[in-house]
Write a protein that holds these residues in place. Structure first.
Motif, mmCIF file in Angstrom:
data_model
loop_
_atom_site.group_PDB
_atom_site.id
_atom_site.type_symbol
_atom_site.label_atom_id
_atom_site.label_comp_id
_atom_site.label_asym_id
_atom_site.label_seq_id
_atom_site.Cartn_x
_atom_site.Cartn_y
_atom_site.Cartn_z
ATOM 1 N N ALA A 1 0.816 -1.225 0.000
ATOM 2 C CA ALA A 1 0.000 0.000 0.000
ATOM 3 C C ALA A 1 0.845 1.270 0.000
ATOM 4 C CB ALA A 1 -0.923 -0.002 1.214
ATOM 5 N N LEU B 1 2.864 2.293 2.460
ATOM 6 C CA LEU B 1 3.004 2.893 3.793
ATOM 7 C C LEU B 1 4.404 2.710 4.335
ATOM 8 C CD1 LEU B 1 -0.159 1.380 5.534
ATOM 9 C CD2 LEU B 1 -0.038 3.351 4.050
ATOM 10 N N LEU B 2 5.013 1.625 3.944
ATOM 11 C CA LEU B 2 6.274 1.211 4.537
ATOM 12 C C LEU B 2 7.313 1.022 3.439
ATOM 13 C CD1 LEU B 2 7.354 0.315 7.360
ATOM 14 C CD2 LEU B 2 6.695 -2.009 6.748
ATOM 15 N N SER C 1 5.011 7.315 -4.167
ATOM 16 C CA SER C 1 4.142 7.325 -5.354
ATOM 17 C C SER C 1 2.833 8.027 -5.036
ATOM 18 C CB SER C 1 3.823 5.900 -5.789
ATOM 19 O OG SER C 1 4.992 5.214 -6.117
ATOM 20 N N VAL C 2 2.312 8.720 -5.998
ATOM 21 C CA VAL C 2 1.020 9.380 -5.808
ATOM 22 C C VAL C 2 -0.023 8.740 -6.721
ATOM 23 C CG1 VAL C 2 -0.257 11.527 -6.071
ATOM 24 C CG2 VAL C 2 1.990 11.556 -4.986
ATOM 25 N N LYS D 1 -0.968 5.088 -5.951
ATOM 26 C CA LYS D 1 -1.724 4.945 -4.702
ATOM 27 C C LYS D 1 -3.213 5.222 -4.903
ATOM 28 C CE LYS D 1 1.771 5.922 -1.146
ATOM 29 N NZ LYS D 1 2.196 6.880 -0.102
ATOM 30 N N SER D 2 -3.525 6.042 -5.892
ATOM 31 C CA SER D 2 -4.932 6.401 -6.082
ATOM 32 C C SER D 2 -5.761 5.206 -6.563
ATOM 33 C CB SER D 2 -5.055 7.567 -7.066
ATOM 34 O OG SER D 2 -4.529 7.183 -8.312
ATOM 35 N N TYR E 1 -7.328 1.300 0.862
ATOM 36 C CA TYR E 1 -6.642 0.619 1.962
ATOM 37 C C TYR E 1 -7.509 0.657 3.219
ATOM 38 C CZ TYR E 1 -3.227 -0.097 5.711
ATOM 39 O OH TYR E 1 -2.583 -0.540 6.821
ATOM 40 N N VAL E 2 -7.735 -0.501 3.783
ATOM 41 C CA VAL E 2 -8.514 -0.586 5.025
ATOM 42 C C VAL E 2 -7.612 -1.200 6.096
ATOM 43 C CG1 VAL E 2 -10.550 -1.536 6.153
ATOM 44 C CG2 VAL E 2 -10.645 -0.882 3.737
ATOM 45 N N PHE F 1 -11.642 11.984 3.630
ATOM 46 C CA PHE F 1 -10.790 11.053 2.890
ATOM 47 C C PHE F 1 -11.093 11.092 1.382
ATOM 48 C CE2 PHE F 1 -10.249 9.189 7.157
ATOM 49 C CZ PHE F 1 -8.868 9.193 7.198
ATOM 50 N N LEU G 1 -9.159 13.860 -0.034
ATOM 51 C CA LEU G 1 -7.734 13.533 -0.146
ATOM 52 C C LEU G 1 -7.468 12.760 -1.438
ATOM 53 C CD1 LEU G 1 -6.354 12.442 3.347
ATOM 54 C CD2 LEU G 1 -6.057 14.618 2.181
ATOM 55 N N TYR G 2 -8.481 12.001 -1.886
ATOM 56 C CA TYR G 2 -8.337 11.234 -3.128
ATOM 57 C C TYR G 2 -8.814 12.028 -4.339
ATOM 58 C CZ TYR G 2 -6.866 6.978 -0.772
ATOM 59 O OH TYR G 2 -6.143 6.050 -0.059
ATOM 60 N N GLY G 3 -9.019 13.321 -4.122
ATOM 61 C CA GLY G 3 -9.312 14.204 -5.256
ATOM 62 C C GLY G 3 -10.769 14.296 -5.635
ATOM 63 N N GLY H 1 -12.366 3.008 2.589
ATOM 64 C CA GLY H 1 -11.503 2.393 1.580
ATOM 65 C C GLY H 1 -12.165 2.232 0.221
ATOM 66 N N ARG I 1 -3.123 21.557 -1.567
ATOM 67 C CA ARG I 1 -4.539 21.305 -1.317
ATOM 68 C C ARG I 1 -4.702 20.275 -0.203
ATOM 69 N NH1 ARG I 1 -8.210 17.586 -3.089
ATOM 70 N NH2 ARG I 1 -10.378 18.308 -3.234
ATOM 71 N N ARG J 1 -3.608 5.598 7.123
ATOM 72 C CA ARG J 1 -4.584 5.929 6.086
ATOM 73 C C ARG J 1 -4.123 7.166 5.302
ATOM 74 N NH1 ARG J 1 -10.147 3.783 7.527
ATOM 75 N NH2 ARG J 1 -10.268 2.783 5.520
ATOM 76 N N PRO K 1 -3.100 9.253 -1.923
ATOM 77 C CA PRO K 1 -2.205 9.770 -2.975
ATOM 78 C C PRO K 1 -1.770 11.207 -2.719
ATOM 79 C CG PRO K 1 -4.465 9.787 -3.746
ATOM 80 C CD PRO K 1 -4.498 9.180 -2.383
#
Lengths: 313, 392
Positions: A52, A54-55, A73-74, A77-78, A82-83, A102, A105-107, A150, B2, B232, B237
């Motif tokens: 995911a 994170l690590l 990465s951006v 990730k989209s 992730y739960v 959230f 955050l994902y646009g 998620g 943003r 989370r 992204p």
């Protein structure tokens, strides 16, 4: 061949002297549910944390929809929903505010965001409590919201890390049904669990992980056959039991036959496939079948065979 | 950017729903400023003015200047009350009885000493229980005598040392009287640029609690980690810098809002005079940045938000004490005033004090620069450490 949604290879991660993940690799196709089955501490969470993004991993590669994914990465990730295992929501905010935060955050924004929030609230069954602070939710409701977050941005890969831990049976069932439904809709699902029943029920393929290594992977049937485990068929007969036993011994799928009074027990490959031939042979031998009971070896047995210990040790 | 704004907006929403945050950011500092103002603000007003007696044993023109012009002028300021006492002995009895806080005695021969070459002095008899009152009395007397001596020396250097012309002596007396006006005494406040008590404690409490309020932003990163929401955020992204930026922005906004609220509230409710708006704004912004930088470093050293809160509280109190938020450290003896300059609080209060002389907002620039240096140094260290903190 369909491009896998997730393709990870040779993942490695150590914490000081502890090797948490050692060369794990697998792929997940669209619409497939892949289960990582292993006991607590096997390396499941570390593996999906690397997947995911994170690590940071020590070595290996993760491709999501063909795009490489790292912690920085951006775009890749989209594609992931992730739960986490913890209930990762803000208790001071309402369910809807959590979802909105959230989603943004994902646009997501505007009408699409509002519509999707309502859809997700419906999927997780929280539409009527959406405007309550989540600190007033029950544990099961929080779990469902945790999953809902998620799903918000319509990911192609949903990663669920032990989503049913500490959940009541009713909520657990609802969660499993939701995952089934999402998979049926074409979403690739990576599901970690230490519950054998969940892996058997949900997953198209299962990876058995222990001590940071992927011991084996495949469909349940492949795993069972891989370790030499076979199905057992117990029949209650009327008529000549020994004649029926002789007829069954002649079948190629049957490996062992034993009789006891009016009962006959067979060890066979893939009982469900072999059963018509077995019933036909018994009938041809002049016996009648009063009842049939099929026992298939489970993943618990596979795990025990592969690791020498029980799944819940 | 943003994403950082989204995270900051979410954090601010959470903080606004947390009543304890509002208590720390606004209610408690305002309440303490009110208490300090109520208990200490009266010292300089009519309620607790020092009570002085004055004995004029000299009865010369020069002593009359002191008794009839200098002391009444100081009295008008409200800090002292003066009454004439018939004799030194009676005055001493009044001091011992506690009826007077101090006695000023202009001894016989004072005027002659000024005109001649003898030592001119005014005696001060103080109450041991009122050392401050005695100190203030000595200050008034010594200022007057010092001015007289200065004039005498100056005249002596230009005049014929053997001159005994009465006209020259009269001129000397006139010049002495002209110089020994109460202006110097009254101007003490203006020349040292001290804030009035109300403004001092309003500003002191505001900057003291600023160091508590900015905790909420950065320390919440530890809460995010504990609650699992950090994972989370990391899975989203967005860059890690957006998460950190959001947290720092939260601290900055909360700190600025808290300070702005306190400035308005103390001005309206307590009558605090913060000074020029531009200067105050510059001091507040640079002070918030410095506080955010320092508290961010402290947060990065902690494992939990509770631990961070404890450490940050200790740092806030120590820096606050050293920075002079509870008492004017600039008037403390020894090295403390210099040592206090290692704190942003001291620079903040110094900046405000500098503006108290009505010299315009530009006088705050050294203080602003000092706090920006604090912010830059601590912010750079914090940024490196925070980046490590925002990882699993």
């Amino acid at each position: 061949m369909t491009t896998p949604v997730l393709d990870c290879r040779d993942l490695r991660k150590s914490f000081d002297d502890l090797v948490a993940v050692n060369g794990v690799g697998f792929s997940v196709a669209p619409g497939e549910t892949y289960g990582l089955l292993g006991p607590n501490g096997a390396g499941k969470t570390t593996t999906i944390s690397m997947i995911a993004g994170l690590l940071e991993r020590d070595d290996g590669e993760v491709l999501v929809e063909g795009r490489p994914l790292t912690t920085t990465s951006v775009s890749a990730k989209s594609a992931i929903g992730y739960v986490p295992q913890e209930i990762a929501i803000y208790p001071d905010l309402t369910g809807r505010e959590n979802l909105r935060f959230f989603a943004r955050l994902y646009g997501m924004s505007g009408d699409d965001l509002t519509r999707r929030m309502d859809e997700v609230l419906g999927i997780v069954g929280l539409a009527d409590r959406a405007d309550d602070p989540t600190k007033e939710y029950s544990g099961g409701m929080r779990r469902r919201l945790n999953i809902g977050i998620g799903l918000l941005h319509r990911p192609t890969l949903l990663i669920l890390d032990e989503p049913t831990v500490g959940v009541d049976p009713q909520s657990r069932n609802a969660i499993l049904e939701s995952v089934d439904q999402l998979s049926a809709e074409g979403m690739a699902v990576l599901y970690t669990t230490h519950y054998m029943e969940e892996a058997e029920r949900l997953c198209d393929r299962v990876g058995i992980i222990d001590l940071g290594e992927l011991k084996a992977e495949g469909t349940r049937r492949e795993l069972v056959s891989m370790v030499g485990e076979r199905d057992e068929v117990l029949l209650a007969l009327a008529g000549d039991v020994e004649a029926a036993a002789s007829a069954c011994r002649a079948l190629p799928a049957v490996h062992d036959v034993s009789t006891r009074e009016e009962h006959m027990e067979l060890v066979v490959d893939e009982a469900r496939k072999a059963l018509p031939a077995i019933l036909e042979a018994i009938s041809y031998a002049g016996s009648a079948v009063r009842s049939v009971e099929v026992t298939e070896p489970d993943l618990e047995a596979v795990f025990l065979h592969l690791t020498g210990k029980a799944l819940r040790d | 950017m943003r994403a950082a704004l989204l995270i900051a907006a979410k954090d601010l929403r959470q903080r606004l729903r947390d009543r304890s945050a509002i208590m720390v950011a606004v209610v408690v500092p305002l309440g303490l400023a009110f208490v300090f103002n109520a208990t200490l603000g009266g010292i300089s007003t009519e309620g607790v003015a020092f009570r002085y007696g004055v004995v004029d044993e000299d009865r010369s023109e020069i002593s009359a200047v002191f008794v009839d012009e200098v002391l009444p002028a100081v009295e008008e300021g409200g800090a002292i009350r003066v009454r004439s006492v018939p004799s030194d002995a009676e005055g001493r009895r009044s001091v011992e009885a506690g009826d007077l806080d101090a006695l000023l005695v202009v001894p016989a021969g004072f005027g002659a000493a000024v005109e001649g070459s003898g030592a001119a002095e005014i005696r001060v008899v103080g109450d041991v229980d009122e050392p401050t009152a005695a100190q203030v009395a000595r200050s008034i007397a010594s200022t007057f005598v010092a001015d007289l001596n200065a004039v005498r020396v100056a005249v002596a250097t230009v005049a014929d040392p053997h001159a005994t012309d009465p006209a020259e002596l009269d001129a000397l007396v006139e010049r002495a009287a002209a110089v020994a006006t109460p202006v110097d005494v009254v101007d003490v406040t203006a020349t040292t640029k001290e804030l009035d008590v109300t403004t001092y404690y309003a500003a002191g409490m505001a900057v003291f609690f600023l160091f508590f309020t900015v905790q909420f932003g950065v320390a919440s990163l530890l809460d995010e980690r504990k609650d699992g929401t950090l994972s989370r955020l990391l899975a989203a992204p967005i860059g890690r810098s957006a998460i950190l930026g959001g947290k720092l922005l939260t601290s900055f906004v909360i700190g600025t809002l808290s300070m702005a609220t306190l400035i308005v509230a103390t001005s309206l409710l307590l009558g605090a005079d913060w000074g020029d708006g531009i200067g105050v704004a510059l001091l507040v912004l640079s002070g918030v940045l410095a506080a955010t930088g320092i508290m961010s470093i402290v947060a990065t050293l902690a494992k939990t938000s509770e631990q961070a809160g404890n450490w940050q509280s200790i740092i806030a109190v120590v820096l606050g004490m050293l920075g002079g938020v509870f008492f004017p450290i600039s008037q403390a003896p020894g090295f403390l005033p210099t040592l206090s300059l290692v704190t942003p609080q001291a620079w903040f209060l110094r900046g405000l004090s500098d503006m108290a002389g009505d010299t315009g907002w530009t006088v705050v620039l050294p203080a602003v620069l000092a706090m920006l240096v604090f912010a830059a140094v601590t912010g750079a260290i914090a940024a490196v450490r925070l980046d490590r903190m925002a990882r699993l």
